[in-house]
Design an enzyme around this catalytic site. Structure first.
Site, PDB file in Angstrom:
ATOM      1  CE  LYS A  36      50.322 158.078  50.923  1.00  0.00           C
ATOM      2  NZ  LYS A  36      49.519 156.798  50.167  1.00  0.00           N
ATOM      3  NE  ARG A  53      51.184 154.931  39.767  1.00  0.00           N
ATOM      4  CZ  ARG A  53      50.074 154.228  40.063  1.00  0.00           C
ATOM      5  NH1 ARG A  53      49.076 154.091  38.962  1.00  0.00           N
ATOM      6  NH2 ARG A  53      49.632 153.624  41.186  1.00  0.00           N
TER       7      ARG A  53
END
Length: 495
Positions: free
Chosen positions: A264, A338
């Site tokens: 990130k 996920r």
């Protein structure tokens, strides 16, 4: 914070000893000859107070009152949202004052749910995080006496529910607010065990060996780069008959998310400690259940790990095998939520659930779509979606149903595995939900994307405790409703 409620007439308030007395004043309040009514009527005529939600009239050392501060706040037409806004405005007017004992009185009729909302609003406004501060100022508000001219058993029950709700919200806030080195997967497991010590509750914690034996290759892949060992936390609340199918809550527990190899940007990366807010909400709901003890069975699943860029970390392009047997091409290691949830969703099948709801700070795309007002709701089952939407409206913890058309899954196709973990940028929150749906076909399923609602940034930085209120409202609404009857309700499967 201690909460109690009693029946009190307006004129009796003068004798109450409080650090502050707040009186919620609807526009249809029946005024009398008491000092407070005379004061309010005088201010109304002079234009210094108006029947507009949040309008404030206040005094220090008011003659005839034992309370040091007296605050009258308008709640306008008296809708539930108006009552909550009035409480928040009144507390804001007392900011900086040392308030330990607070009186909160309704000058007109008050509905039970408005009492509950007021209690939660006061707790929210007075909440203070202190765990990792060396010289923290503790919460000053320790006792709240609520009162109205008419108090029934329903009002007392609502306050009990509000008390449990506050405990759950503050549990979720506490764990989401903690820095990642004070909220490791092992720390979450310790917290879960502590919550589950009471009757009707149980907790099992699985480590890397047990998770490997279960074949949770997707969850294991995310955890590979971290020195902190993963934990798979299984909580159970058994409030109904053993044969009654449970609701399963699955909370994303990424205790810190660097993005892994798909790193990130540095800006605001500290906020990735909040990436376990889904897990925190599950802990919060179980804390509330331990107090309320409704007649329903609930299972909580928390796959907890860090997502770190170690030399052993999973790489873009790697293919892993999930617990379901489906293979996954990991195109982006920053789409890790996920990957841990899909194995938990497969694990949920063993409970033969009446419904499964996963809660996750899953996608920035959901923040773009809905901002910080409503959580994104995706569901394969219309009845479940409607029930959750209504629970959100009732609790004030709002959500909004999003689509699940099969066409959105096209971008998840892969040449090298059964499915890719990301599609393109378009409809990112929907494609993420479509990925999860592949692993949730054996039961009614819903997904709450709380990326926009789980915490606030800027000067107000901190966890919100959402969606504990929504989930608690939904779960308690099922209390004493036979699972078989619920399952027999006609449903239309959504696309």
């Amino acid at each position: 914070m201690k909460l109690e409620i009693q029946k009190r007439a307006l004129q009796q308030l003068q004798r109450d000893v409080h650090d502050a007395l707040v009186v919620i004043w609807p526009q249809n309040a029946a005024t009398g000859q008491d000092l407070l009514s005379a004061w309010v009527n005088k201010a109304l005529k002079a234009g210094d107070f108006e029947h507009k939600t949040g309008s404030i009239l206040q005094s220090y050392g008011m003659e005839g009152f034992k309370a040091r501060r007296v605050v009258v706040v308008s709640c306008g037409e008296g809708q539930t949202a108006d009552h909550k806004a009035a409480v928040m405005a009144a507390w804001a007017s007392l900011k900086g004052a040392k308030i330990q004992r607070l009186g909160l009185h309704w000058a007109g009729d008050v509905q039970p749910e408005q009492v509950q909302h007021a209690a939660v609003a006061l707790a929210e406004a007075s909440y203070v995080y202190t765990t990792t501060l060396s010289k923290a100022k503790p919460r000053t508000l320790i006792q709240v006496g609520l009162s109205a001219e008419s108090v029934t058993a329903a009002h007392r029950l609502a306050l009990e529910k509000g008390h449990a709700q506050v405990a759950g919200i503050e549990t979720a806030k506490e764990w989401a607010n903690r820095p990642a080195n004070h909220a490791t997967p092992s720390d979450l497991a310790t917290a879960a065990r502590a919550i589950a010590k009471g009757p009707q509750m149980a907790c099992e914690v699985l480590g890397p060996k047990e998770v490997t034996k279960l074949g949770m290759g997707s969850f294991l892949a995310v955890a590979k780069g971290s020195a902190e060992p993963l934990r798979f936390i299984v909580m159970q609340y058994k409030g109904a008959k053993t044969q009654d199918a449970p609701v399963v809550l699955v909370g994303k527990g990424i205790t810190f998310d660097t993005g892994g190899i798909s790193m990130k940007p540095a800006a605001e990366m500290d906020e990735m400690k909040f990436d376990m807010s889904g897990a925190a909400s599950v802990l919060g709901v179980f804390k509330s259940l331990s107090i309320l003890r409704p007649q329903v069975n609930v299972v909580g699943l928390i796959p907890a790990t860090e997502n770190m860029p170690d030399g052993t970390a999973v790489k873009p392009g790697d293919v892993v095998t999930s617990m379901s047997g489906q293979t996954i091409e990991i195109l982006n290691t920053d789409a890790e939520g996920r990957l841990v949830l899909c194995d938990a969703l497969t694990y949920a099948e063993r409970f033969k659930p009446r419904a499964v709801i996963d809660i996750a700070t899953l996608t920035g795309a959901c923040v773009i779509a809905l901002g910080g007002v409503r959580s994104g709701l995706f569901a394969s089952d219309d009845q479940l979606a409607n029930d959750l939407q209504q629970a959100g409206e009732t609790s004030g913890d709002l959500c909004w149903r999003m689509p699940l058309d099969d066409d959105y899954a096209e971008g998840l196709k892969s040449k090298f595995a059964d499915v890719a973990n990301v599609a393109g940028r378009a409809g990112g929150s929907v494609t993420a939900a479509k990925f999860l749906q592949r692993f949730a076909k054996k039961y009614p399923w819903a997904h709450l994307d709380i990326a926009g609602t789980a915490w606030k940034s800027g000067a107000a930085k901190g966890a919100t405790g959402r969606p504990v209120s929504l989930l608690l409202e939904y779960v308690t609404g099922l209390s004493a409703v036979p699972a078989a009857k619920k399952a027999a309700t006609s449903r239309r499967r959504a696309a």
